[in-house]
Design a protein around this motif. Structure first.
Motif, PDB file in Angstrom:
ATOM      1  N   ALA A  80      -1.419   7.524  -4.596  1.00  0.00           N
ATOM      2  CA  ALA A  80      -0.887   7.379  -3.233  1.00  0.00           C
ATOM      3  C   ALA A  80       0.607   7.671  -3.201  1.00  0.00           C
ATOM      4  N   LEU A  81       1.092   7.896  -1.987  1.00  0.00           N
ATOM      5  CA  LEU A  81       2.531   7.900  -1.734  1.00  0.00           C
ATOM      6  C   LEU A  81       2.837   6.505  -1.202  1.00  0.00           C
ATOM      7  N   ARG A  82       3.646   5.763  -1.914  1.00  0.00           N
ATOM      8  CA  ARG A  82       4.035   4.419  -1.463  1.00  0.00           C
ATOM      9  C   ARG A  82       5.308   4.601  -0.643  1.00  0.00           C
ATOM     10  N   VAL A  83       5.161   4.517   0.669  1.00  0.00           N
ATOM     11  CA  VAL A  83       6.272   4.779   1.581  1.00  0.00           C
ATOM     12  C   VAL A  83       6.807   3.455   2.111  1.00  0.00           C
ATOM     13  N   VAL A  84       8.123   3.281   2.015  1.00  0.00           N
ATOM     14  CA  VAL A  84       8.794   2.092   2.544  1.00  0.00           C
ATOM     15  C   VAL A  84       9.678   2.549   3.695  1.00  0.00           C
ATOM     16  N   VAL A  85       9.409   1.990   4.878  1.00  0.00           N
ATOM     17  CA  VAL A  85      10.139   2.353   6.089  1.00  0.00           C
ATOM     18  C   VAL A  85      11.026   1.170   6.464  1.00  0.00           C
ATOM     19  N   HIS A  86      12.328   1.428   6.667  1.00  0.00           N
ATOM     20  CA  HIS A  86      13.303   0.376   6.947  1.00  0.00           C
ATOM     21  C   HIS A  86      13.592   0.337   8.450  1.00  0.00           C
ATOM     22  N   LEU A  87      13.005  -0.652   9.112  1.00  0.00           N
ATOM     23  CA  LEU A  87      13.112  -0.776  10.562  1.00  0.00           C
ATOM     24  C   LEU A  87      14.032  -1.932  10.944  1.00  0.00           C
ATOM     25  N   GLY A  88      14.428  -1.961  12.198  1.00  0.00           N
ATOM     26  CA  GLY A  88      15.265  -3.036  12.719  1.00  0.00           C
ATOM     27  C   GLY A  88      14.447  -4.192  13.261  1.00  0.00           C
ATOM     28  N   ARG A  89      13.145  -4.139  13.096  1.00  0.00           N
ATOM     29  CA  ARG A  89      12.249  -5.176  13.610  1.00  0.00           C
ATOM     30  C   ARG A  89      11.047  -5.301  12.682  1.00  0.00           C
ATOM     31  N   LYS A  90      10.341  -6.415  12.824  1.00  0.00           N
ATOM     32  CA  LYS A  90       9.125  -6.616  12.045  1.00  0.00           C
ATOM     33  C   LYS A  90       7.941  -6.122  12.868  1.00  0.00           C
ATOM     34  N   VAL A  91       7.136  -5.262  12.269  1.00  0.00           N
ATOM     35  CA  VAL A  91       5.955  -4.705  12.929  1.00  0.00           C
ATOM     36  C   VAL A  91       4.724  -5.275  12.233  1.00  0.00           C
ATOM     37  N   PRO A 101      12.080  -8.792   4.431  1.00  0.00           N
ATOM     38  CA  PRO A 101      13.473  -8.534   4.793  1.00  0.00           C
ATOM     39  C   PRO A 101      14.179  -7.721   3.718  1.00  0.00           C
ATOM     40  N   SER A 102      15.113  -6.888   4.163  1.00  0.00           N
ATOM     41  CA  SER A 102      15.916  -6.081   3.258  1.00  0.00           C
ATOM     42  C   SER A 102      17.294  -5.942   3.892  1.00  0.00           C
ATOM     43  N   GLY A 103      18.159  -6.904   3.631  1.00  0.00           N
ATOM     44  CA  GLY A 103      19.462  -6.919   4.289  1.00  0.00           C
ATOM     45  C   GLY A 103      19.281  -7.145   5.782  1.00  0.00           C
ATOM     46  N   LYS A 104      19.863  -6.264   6.588  1.00  0.00           N
ATOM     47  CA  LYS A 104      19.738  -6.356   8.048  1.00  0.00           C
ATOM     48  C   LYS A 104      18.454  -5.719   8.556  1.00  0.00           C
ATOM     49  N   ARG A 105      17.676  -5.140   7.679  1.00  0.00           N
ATOM     50  CA  ARG A 105      16.457  -4.418   8.039  1.00  0.00           C
ATOM     51  C   ARG A 105      15.214  -5.190   7.608  1.00  0.00           C
ATOM     52  N   VAL A 106      14.085  -4.675   8.066  1.00  0.00           N
ATOM     53  CA  VAL A 106      12.789  -5.183   7.619  1.00  0.00           C
ATOM     54  C   VAL A 106      12.061  -3.997   6.993  1.00  0.00           C
ATOM     55  N   SER A 107      11.691  -4.145   5.727  1.00  0.00           N
ATOM     56  CA  SER A 107      11.010  -3.074   5.003  1.00  0.00           C
ATOM     57  C   SER A 107       9.501  -3.206   5.177  1.00  0.00           C
ATOM     58  N   HIS A 108       8.874  -2.083   5.503  1.00  0.00           N
ATOM     59  CA  HIS A 108       7.433  -2.022   5.731  1.00  0.00           C
ATOM     60  C   HIS A 108       6.833  -1.018   4.753  1.00  0.00           C
ATOM     61  N   VAL A 109       5.855  -1.450   3.965  1.00  0.00           N
ATOM     62  CA  VAL A 109       5.245  -0.605   2.943  1.00  0.00           C
ATOM     63  C   VAL A 109       3.868  -0.148   3.400  1.00  0.00           C
ATOM     64  N   ILE A 110       3.638   1.153   3.298  1.00  0.00           N
ATOM     65  CA  ILE A 110       2.324   1.729   3.589  1.00  0.00           C
ATOM     66  C   ILE A 110       1.950   2.661   2.446  1.00  0.00           C
ATOM     67  N   LEU A 111       0.690   2.624   2.064  1.00  0.00           N
ATOM     68  CA  LEU A 111       0.180   3.543   1.046  1.00  0.00           C
ATOM     69  C   LEU A 111      -0.459   4.726   1.755  1.00  0.00           C
ATOM     70  N   VAL A 112       0.121   5.902   1.551  1.00  0.00           N
ATOM     71  CA  VAL A 112      -0.374   7.118   2.201  1.00  0.00           C
ATOM     72  C   VAL A 112      -1.275   7.850   1.212  1.00  0.00           C
ATOM     73  N   ARG A 113      -2.555   7.898   1.571  1.00  0.00           N
ATOM     74  CA  ARG A 113      -3.549   8.578   0.725  1.00  0.00           C
ATOM     75  C   ARG A 113      -4.263   9.705   1.463  1.00  0.00           C
ATOM     76  N   THR A 114      -4.174   9.685   2.790  1.00  0.00           N
ATOM     77  CA  THR A 114      -4.911  10.646   3.610  1.00  0.00           C
ATOM     78  C   THR A 114      -4.015  11.184   4.719  1.00  0.00           C
ATOM     79  N   ALA A 115      -4.481  12.239   5.355  1.00  0.00           N
ATOM     80  CA  ALA A 115      -3.749  12.794   6.506  1.00  0.00           C
ATOM     81  C   ALA A 115      -3.663  11.762   7.628  1.00  0.00           C
ATOM     82  N   GLU A 116      -4.692  10.942   7.787  1.00  0.00           N
ATOM     83  CA  GLU A 116      -4.672   9.883   8.804  1.00  0.00           C
ATOM     84  C   GLU A 116      -3.573   8.860   8.504  1.00  0.00           C
TER      85      GLU A 116
END
Length: 137
Positions: A80-91, A101-116
């Motif tokens: 997989a591609l382990r993608v971490v997206v640093h947002l200003g809010r928790k989703v 939490p990651s400093g002033k951001r919220v880190s969100h991890v998604i495993l990308v395995r497919t086009a979907e």
């Protein structure tokens, strides 16, 4: 105020920002990886670069996506591609396998395995990019 490294000319928000000069290459990150992951990575990188001025810094098995601030990072794993997206809010969304939490951001991890999976993460990458660009230097 931004600062440009006199050796590599990369720009940063902090004067004398500690960094490794150069940005590496996607070929290093993708070497020996399954074709499906290589294809997903290339589509992700192309999409993120279409947002605007994005620098992609690669080393070994990871890539950082940044304006003058990192807004996402990616690690290529075995399956997989382990993608971490640093947002200003928790989703709260089922696609994220980890949120924290990651400093002033919220880190969100998604495993990308497919086009979907890739289609799912793109709007969040755009949001993170827009946040990074909107911040003052």
């Amino acid at each position: 105020m931004s600062w440009a490294c006199p050796r590599c000319d990369r720009t940063f928000r902090q004067v004398n920002q500690r960094h490794a000069c150069g940005v590496g290459s996607a070929a290093t990150v993708l070497k020996g990886r399954p074709a499906v992951l290589t294809d997903l990575y290339r589509k992700l990188e192309t999409t993120v670069r279409s947002f605007g001025a994005v620098e992609v810094v690669t080393r070994d098995q990871y890539a950082l996506f940044r304006t003058t601030r990192i807004f996402a990072d990616l690690t290529v794993t075995r399956d997989a591609l382990r993608v971490v997206v640093h947002l200003g809010r928790k989703v709260r969304a089922s696609c994220f396998v980890k949120i924290g939490p990651s400093g002033k951001r919220v880190s969100h991890v998604i495993l990308v395995r497919t086009a979907e999976d890739l289609r799912t993460v793109i709007p969040f990458l755009r949001e993170a990019f827009d946040l990074a660009v909107s911040e003052k230097s």
